[in-house]
Design a protein around this motif. Structure first.
Motif, PDB file in Angstrom:
ATOM      1  N   GLU A  71       1.043  -1.414   0.177  1.00  0.00           N
ATOM      2  CA  GLU A  71       0.012   0.633   0.088  1.00  0.00           C
ATOM      3  C   GLU A  71       0.563   1.219  -0.052  1.00  0.00           C
ATOM      4  OE1 GLU A  71      -2.445   0.057   3.487  1.00  0.00           O
ATOM      5  OE2 GLU A  71      -3.099  -1.983   3.009  1.00  0.00           O
ATOM      6  N   ILE A  72       0.915   2.350  -0.633  1.00  0.00           N
ATOM      7  CA  ILE A  72       1.413   2.957  -1.412  1.00  0.00           C
ATOM      8  C   ILE A  72       1.615   4.391  -0.498  1.00  0.00           C
ATOM      9  CG2 ILE A  72       2.806   4.661  -2.918  1.00  0.00           C
ATOM     10  CD1 ILE A  72       3.309   2.341  -4.623  1.00  0.00           C
ATOM     11  N   ALA A  73       1.568   5.143   0.749  1.00  0.00           N
ATOM     12  CA  ALA A  73       0.493   5.971   1.428  1.00  0.00           C
ATOM     13  C   ALA A  73       0.868   8.033   0.100  1.00  0.00           C
ATOM     14  CB  ALA A  73       1.604   6.933   2.865  1.00  0.00           C
ATOM     15  N   PRO A  74      -0.681   8.260   0.739  1.00  0.00           N
ATOM     16  CA  PRO A  74      -0.454   9.142  -0.629  1.00  0.00           C
ATOM     17  C   PRO A  74       0.308  10.279   0.282  1.00  0.00           C
ATOM     18  CG  PRO A  74      -2.623   8.738   0.647  1.00  0.00           C
ATOM     19  CD  PRO A  74      -1.257   7.713   1.463  1.00  0.00           C
ATOM     20  N   LEU A  75       0.783  10.554   1.546  1.00  0.00           N
ATOM     21  CA  LEU A  75       1.461  11.638   2.242  1.00  0.00           C
ATOM     22  C   LEU A  75       2.336  10.451   3.154  1.00  0.00           C
ATOM     23  CD1 LEU A  75       0.039  14.824   3.546  1.00  0.00           C
ATOM     24  CD2 LEU A  75       2.086  13.171   4.642  1.00  0.00           C
ATOM     25  N   SER A  76       4.080  10.979   2.586  1.00  0.00           N
ATOM     26  CA  SER A  76       4.933  10.326   3.676  1.00  0.00           C
ATOM     27  C   SER A  76       5.720  11.208   4.324  1.00  0.00           C
ATOM     28  CB  SER A  76       5.611   8.993   3.057  1.00  0.00           C
ATOM     29  OG  SER A  76       6.146   9.176   1.806  1.00  0.00           O
ATOM     30  N   LEU A  77       6.559  10.788   5.576  1.00  0.00           N
ATOM     31  CA  LEU A  77       7.482  12.340   5.871  1.00  0.00           C
ATOM     32  C   LEU A  77       8.862  11.607   5.654  1.00  0.00           C
ATOM     33  CD1 LEU A  77       5.468  13.643   9.312  1.00  0.00           C
ATOM     34  CD2 LEU A  77       5.412  14.542   6.709  1.00  0.00           C
ATOM     35  N   PHE A  78       9.553  13.024   5.798  1.00  0.00           N
ATOM     36  CA  PHE A  78      10.890  12.372   5.698  1.00  0.00           C
ATOM     37  C   PHE A  78      10.930  13.214   7.804  1.00  0.00           C
ATOM     38  CE2 PHE A  78      11.200  12.409   1.706  1.00  0.00           C
ATOM     39  CZ  PHE A  78      11.912  11.354   1.322  1.00  0.00           C
ATOM     40  N   ALA A  79      12.281  11.880   8.130  1.00  0.00           N
ATOM     41  CA  ALA A  79      12.479  12.264   9.418  1.00  0.00           C
ATOM     42  C   ALA A  79      13.650  11.939   9.718  1.00  0.00           C
ATOM     43  CB  ALA A  79      11.519  10.985  10.868  1.00  0.00           C
ATOM     44  N   ARG A  80      14.536  12.696  11.110  1.00  0.00           N
ATOM     45  CA  ARG A  80      15.702  12.758  11.271  1.00  0.00           C
ATOM     46  C   ARG A  80      16.061  11.910  12.367  1.00  0.00           C
ATOM     47  NH1 ARG A  80      17.807  19.145  11.709  1.00  0.00           N
ATOM     48  NH2 ARG A  80      17.794  19.899   9.579  1.00  0.00           N
ATOM     49  N   LYS A  81      16.910  11.289  11.777  1.00  0.00           N
ATOM     50  CA  LYS A  81      17.776   9.996  12.871  1.00  0.00           C
ATOM     51  C   LYS A  81      18.688  10.726  13.193  1.00  0.00           C
ATOM     52  CE  LYS A  81      18.678   5.056  12.617  1.00  0.00           C
ATOM     53  NZ  LYS A  81      18.576   3.610  11.328  1.00  0.00           N
ATOM     54  N   PRO A 280      13.141  19.711   9.127  1.00  0.00           N
ATOM     55  CA  PRO A 280      11.943  20.970   9.418  1.00  0.00           C
ATOM     56  C   PRO A 280      12.312  21.065   7.949  1.00  0.00           C
ATOM     57  CG  PRO A 280      13.837  20.593  10.527  1.00  0.00           C
ATOM     58  CD  PRO A 280      13.102  18.954  10.239  1.00  0.00           C
ATOM     59  N   ASP A 281      13.747  20.542   6.907  1.00  0.00           N
ATOM     60  CA  ASP A 281      13.600  21.104   6.135  1.00  0.00           C
ATOM     61  C   ASP A 281      13.069  20.386   4.398  1.00  0.00           C
ATOM     62  OD1 ASP A 281      15.506  22.690   7.501  1.00  0.00           O
ATOM     63  OD2 ASP A 281      17.191  21.918   6.638  1.00  0.00           O
ATOM     64  N   LEU A 282      12.325  19.441   4.734  1.00  0.00           N
ATOM     65  CA  LEU A 282      11.519  18.852   3.621  1.00  0.00           C
ATOM     66  C   LEU A 282       9.527  19.040   3.910  1.00  0.00           C
ATOM     67  CD1 LEU A 282      14.514  15.509   2.902  1.00  0.00           C
ATOM     68  CD2 LEU A 282      13.190  17.575   1.491  1.00  0.00           C
ATOM     69  N   PRO A 283       9.089  18.884   3.094  1.00  0.00           N
ATOM     70  CA  PRO A 283       8.160  19.122   3.761  1.00  0.00           C
ATOM     71  C   PRO A 283       7.198  17.788   2.976  1.00  0.00           C
ATOM     72  CG  PRO A 283       8.715  19.312   1.171  1.00  0.00           C
ATOM     73  CD  PRO A 283      10.129  19.561   1.326  1.00  0.00           C
ATOM     74  N   PRO A 284       5.926  17.497   3.200  1.00  0.00           N
ATOM     75  CA  PRO A 284       5.766  16.218   3.236  1.00  0.00           C
ATOM     76  C   PRO A 284       5.566  15.647   1.811  1.00  0.00           C
ATOM     77  CG  PRO A 284       3.786  17.336   4.276  1.00  0.00           C
ATOM     78  CD  PRO A 284       5.203  18.553   3.097  1.00  0.00           C
ATOM     79  N   LEU A 285       6.029  13.895   1.582  1.00  0.00           N
ATOM     80  CA  LEU A 285       6.108  13.716   0.430  1.00  0.00           C
ATOM     81  C   LEU A 285       4.695  12.720  -0.059  1.00  0.00           C
ATOM     82  CD1 LEU A 285       7.620  12.632  -2.526  1.00  0.00           C
ATOM     83  CD2 LEU A 285       8.365  10.803  -0.967  1.00  0.00           C
ATOM     84  N   ILE A 286       4.339  13.863  -1.687  1.00  0.00           N
ATOM     85  CA  ILE A 286       2.722  13.668  -1.733  1.00  0.00           C
ATOM     86  C   ILE A 286       2.578  12.365  -2.700  1.00  0.00           C
ATOM     87  CG2 ILE A 286       0.319  14.436  -2.673  1.00  0.00           C
ATOM     88  CD1 ILE A 286       1.195  15.429  -0.028  1.00  0.00           C
ATOM     89  N   VAL A 287       2.284  11.636  -3.136  1.00  0.00           N
ATOM     90  CA  VAL A 287       2.511  11.038  -4.327  1.00  0.00           C
ATOM     91  C   VAL A 287       1.134  10.840  -4.811  1.00  0.00           C
ATOM     92  CG1 VAL A 287       2.708   8.383  -5.078  1.00  0.00           C
ATOM     93  CG2 VAL A 287       4.463   9.411  -3.583  1.00  0.00           C
ATOM     94  N   GLU A 288       0.480  11.354  -6.121  1.00  0.00           N
ATOM     95  CA  GLU A 288      -0.826  11.577  -6.371  1.00  0.00           C
ATOM     96  C   GLU A 288      -1.226  10.297  -7.096  1.00  0.00           C
ATOM     97  OE1 GLU A 288      -2.696  14.165  -6.165  1.00  0.00           O
ATOM     98  OE2 GLU A 288      -1.628  15.795  -6.398  1.00  0.00           O
ATOM     99  N   PRO A 289      -2.279  10.067  -6.553  1.00  0.00           N
ATOM    100  CA  PRO A 289      -2.726   8.113  -8.135  1.00  0.00           C
ATOM    101  C   PRO A 289      -2.270   8.188  -9.081  1.00  0.00           C
ATOM    102  CG  PRO A 289      -4.405   9.290  -5.977  1.00  0.00           C
ATOM    103  CD  PRO A 289      -3.043  10.616  -6.246  1.00  0.00           C
ATOM    104  N   GLU A 290      -2.490   9.441  -9.529  1.00  0.00           N
ATOM    105  CA  GLU A 290      -2.389   9.722 -10.729  1.00  0.00           C
ATOM    106  C   GLU A 290      -1.155   8.895 -10.970  1.00  0.00           C
ATOM    107  OE1 GLU A 290      -3.801  12.546  -9.766  1.00  0.00           O
ATOM    108  OE2 GLU A 290      -5.541  11.721 -10.203  1.00  0.00           O
ATOM    109  N   TRP A 291      -0.206   9.851 -10.037  1.00  0.00           N
ATOM    110  CA  TRP A 291       1.544   9.299 -10.477  1.00  0.00           C
ATOM    111  C   TRP A 291       1.528   7.666 -10.325  1.00  0.00           C
ATOM    112  CZ3 TRP A 291       5.934  11.048  -6.948  1.00  0.00           C
ATOM    113  CH2 TRP A 291       7.574  10.521  -8.110  1.00  0.00           C
ATOM    114  N   ILE A 292       0.679   7.368  -9.257  1.00  0.00           N
ATOM    115  CA  ILE A 292       1.348   5.414  -8.880  1.00  0.00           C
ATOM    116  C   ILE A 292       0.800   4.739 -10.106  1.00  0.00           C
ATOM    117  CG2 ILE A 292       0.202   3.865  -7.941  1.00  0.00           C
ATOM    118  CD1 ILE A 292       0.177   5.453  -5.244  1.00  0.00           C
ATOM    119  N   GLU A 293      -0.316   5.679 -10.796  1.00  0.00           N
ATOM    120  CA  GLU A 293      -0.564   4.483 -12.424  1.00  0.00           C
ATOM    121  C   GLU A 293       0.340   4.733 -13.211  1.00  0.00           C
ATOM    122  OE1 GLU A 293      -3.160   2.093 -11.715  1.00  0.00           O
ATOM    123  OE2 GLU A 293      -3.093   2.936  -9.820  1.00  0.00           O
TER     124      GLU A 293
END
Ligand code: ADP
Ligand code: MG
Ligand code: ZN
Length: 488
Positions: A71-81, A280-293
């Motif tokens: 399942e691909i998340a429509p919105l995912s986040l980068f985080a600092r480890k 904080p320096d990156l916006p959420p990663l948005i993956v639109e359904p059209e891109w997945i298709e």
């Protein structure tokens, strides 16, 4: 008490992009390039720089996620480890934590007990670290050098559920995953270059239990062999610990390939040790359904699907089909042979020769299929001559090994060495008669019931024809003459 091993794998695969994950630096072959020749302020971790996400890396990650039916998340986040290590100039690695790109996938593997599903927990994007080189000079001076060419190279982490219970399953999973990574163009699969690295989580539990035992995590396994050895070692070690009535400690281990044993690196780190927080320096990663298709539509035929098709279309068994579909270049070679052959040579025959003779040569020479100088047309020509009895099977094998070594064609080798099969029955009858006349004692012991002598006599006939007699014709003639002279 019998124990069951429980194994979960974390696989890190470098993504084959031209530039790094968050900057414009080129991705270079770290075994070739001048150290620190592909570094900029972003990947060197200079304060005040800003990362930008590499779109191609996301696209390759999406391909892998789709291939694993995630399942691909429509919105995912980068985080600092956050952690401190000299190969990590920023002091943190940009990864994904609570909101990964993809989750809940499957990888179907083939084992001797049939097909099995290994569940995928998550697939997320992150960046690679630099590399340290530890130098010990003869004069006793010791120091470490850092190469940041690899820092910031896109990495995909694929985490399985703890679904595997044997080395065979681990091997099938790792091989299957590598085949997928290569097929979708995400990774070269070149293990020697360190582009795929494994971490293995291993625990034991009493056979039949459905609870998980305490696990260890073995870091930095760079080859299939190291991974298998390390897991086998841990299974052994933990069962001895449990047999003694002691408990396994949760810890992070390293694998010493020279000594062939695991060693403790540190007690298991917990997520909070990394002080994860959203980048904080990156916006959420948005993956639109059209891109997945769009990505889905451009997916190549995956190894698993190809394997099933080979079984159906060409009548191969699961093992043959798996061998021929794992590597795209091998599959292409096989299918070119099939279309070259038309109805003249059955696909199954071609499959057997590739899995047998050609793979044998590949293993021996350490070459890849691209280095095979026998073209599909040349292989088919040879198999035609074996099929229509121009040459016998042993001769065909010998000719093929010469073709592989020299790149010459079958007809040329056969013509030059006079290898065409002898089917002339008069000639075979003559040779059989001579062999019987020359070996009266053997013939006698055959009549007295020592039936194994038959094969010896057949061997003599084959030898006297220089291996060229049709084995079936020789066998039939030998049988005929032996029974004829017996009734005399
Ligand atoms: P982390 O390594 O960050 O703690 P997880 O807890 O999600 O991450 O687990 C990582 C890997 O360990 C996964 O592949 C998972 O399948 C595996 N795993 C978790 N528990 C066990 C266990 N008891 N035995 C074997 N593998 C395990
Ligand atoms: Mg881990
Ligand atoms: Zn850079």
């Amino acid at each position: 008490m019998p124990y069951e091993a429980v194994i979960g794998l974390e696989v890190h695969a470098e993504l084959q992009t031209r530039s790094k994950m968050f900057c414009a630096c080129p991705v270079v072959d770290s075994t070739q390039a001048e150290p620190n020749s592909a570094v900029c302020p972003v990947c060197a971790g200079m304060p005040g720089t800003l990362p930008v996400v590499n779109r191609t890396a996301v696209e390759l990650a999406l391909r892998v996620a789709l291939a694993l039916e995630c399942e691909i998340a429509p919105l995912s986040l980068f985080a600092r480890k956050n952690y401190f290590y000299p190969d990590l100039p920023k002091g943190y690695q940009i990864s994904q934590y609570e909101y990964p790109l993809a989750q809940r996938g499957v990888l179907r593997i083939e084992t001797s007990r049939g097909e099995k599903v290994v569940h995928i927990r998550r697939v997320h994007l992150e960046e690679d670290t630099g590399k340290l080189l530890h130098v010990n000079q003869p004069d006793g001076e010791a120091f470490s050098l850092v190469d940041l060419n690899r820092a910031g190279v896109p990495l995909l982490e694929i985490v399985s559920e703890p679904d595997m219970h044997s080395l065979e399953e681990v091997r099938a999973y790792a091989t299957g995953l590598r085949a997928i990574l290569r097929r979708v163009g995400a990774n070269s699969g070149d293990m020697e270059k360190g582009v795929i690295r494994f971490e293995a989580n291993v625990s034991l539990r009493p056979q039949g239990s459905d609870q998980l035992g305490t696990r260890v995590e073995i870091k930095n396994l760079n080859s299939f062999r190291a991974m298998e050895r390390a897991i086998a070692y841990e299974i052994e070690r933990q069962s001895r610990v449990l047999e003694r009535g002691q408990t396994v400690e949760q810890e992070t281990l390293g694998w010493d390939d020279a000594a062939q044993l695991t060693f403790s690196q540190r007690s298991k780190e917990e997520a909070h040790d990394y002080r994860y927080f959203p980048e904080p320096d990156l916006p959420p990663l948005i993956v639109e359904p059209e891109w997945i298709e769009k990505v889905r539509a451009a997916m190549p035929e995956l190894p698993q699907a190809m394997k099933n098709r080979f079984m159906k279309q060409y009548g191969l068994n699961a093992g043959e089909a798996a061998l021929l579909s794992e590597d795209e270049a091998v599959a292409r070679y096989f299918e070119s042979c099939v279309s070259e052959a038309g109805p003249a040579v059955p696909a199954r025959t071609i499959a057997l020769w590739i899995c047998g003779e050609i793979f044998g040569w590949l293993n021996q020479s350490g070459e890849s299929i691209e280095a095979v100088r026998v073209t599909p047309a040349a292989l088919v020509e040879l198999l035609r001559m074996a099929g229509d009895q121009t040459i016998n099977l042993n001769t065909a094998k010998m000719v093929l090994s010469e073709m592989l070594a020299s790149g010459r064609g079958a007809a040329e080798i056969i013509g030059e060495r006079g290898l065409t099969q002898v089917r002339d029955t008069a000639l075979i009858a003559e040779v059989v008669a001579r062999v019987l006349a020359e070996n009266p004692r053997e013939v006698e012991s055959y009549y007295q019931g020592k039936t194994t002598v038959f094969n010896w006599l057949l061997g003599q006939v084959m030898r006297q024809t220089g291996g060229r007699a049709s084995p079936s014709a020789a066998r039939a003639e030998l049988e005929r003459q032996l029974s004829a002279s017996k009734t005399d």
